[in-house]
Design a protein around this motif. Structure first.
Motif: not given
Length: 160
Positions: A79-103
């Motif tokens: 009864r629990h969902y577990y989500w883990c970011l993929t490499d594409e997800g990391i790039e998408y969230l960096k772009n969406y949240l306007h984060l630098p590439e080093t984070v």
């Protein structure tokens, strides 16, 4: 008729959920920081345990949206969902949240090395030397005790 599911309920593809931008940004920020997200399958829960004001359903739907685009991997157990970011997800969230590439998320950071292992060696914190080689050869093995018993070969082997 097209677009209608069983018993005239709209099909799953037609149902859209509005998640306020502030809530979506909070969910994405937490997901990016940790690299993982967990949510109980409780659609009517008033709030997610990690967010005081965001309903659990919005967290689940935001992560399912990321899953459908291939930005997170989803596991479901007990009864629990577990989500883990993929490499594409990391790039998408960096772009969406306007984060630098080093984070990078915490799950992608190298662990800090400790100077010495904090775990004691041996049982009960005793320091042992030699490991397996000296297991039966402790101080008692060095003592020779003469019990006076005379043991002869195996019983019933014909040796007398």
């Amino acid at each position: 008729e097209k677009g209608k599911g069983l018993f005239f309920f709209p099909s799953v593809q037609q149902v859209k959920m509005f998640i306020p931008k502030a809530n979506r940004k909070s969910i994405y920020t937490k997901l990016f920081k940790d690299g993982v997200m967990v949510a109980e399958k409780a659609f009517n829960a008033p709030s997610h345990p990690e967010f005081e004001t965001i309903p659990n359903l919005q967290v689940i739907k935001a992560c399912q949206s990321l899953k459908s685009r291939g930005y997170v991997k989803e596991n479901f157990a007990w009864r629990h969902y577990y989500w883990c970011l993929t490499d594409e997800g990391i790039e998408y969230l960096k772009n969406y949240l306007h984060l630098p590439e080093t984070v990078v998320p915490d799950t992608h950071k190298a662990p800090e090395k400790e100077l010495h292992a904090s775990r004691p060696r041996g049982f009960g914190g005793r320091q042992t030397s030699g490991g397996r080689d000296n297991y039966r050869r402790g101080p008692s093995a060095e003592k020779s005790v003469d019990t006076g018993a005379n043991f002869r070969g195996g019983a019933g082997r014909g040796q007398q």
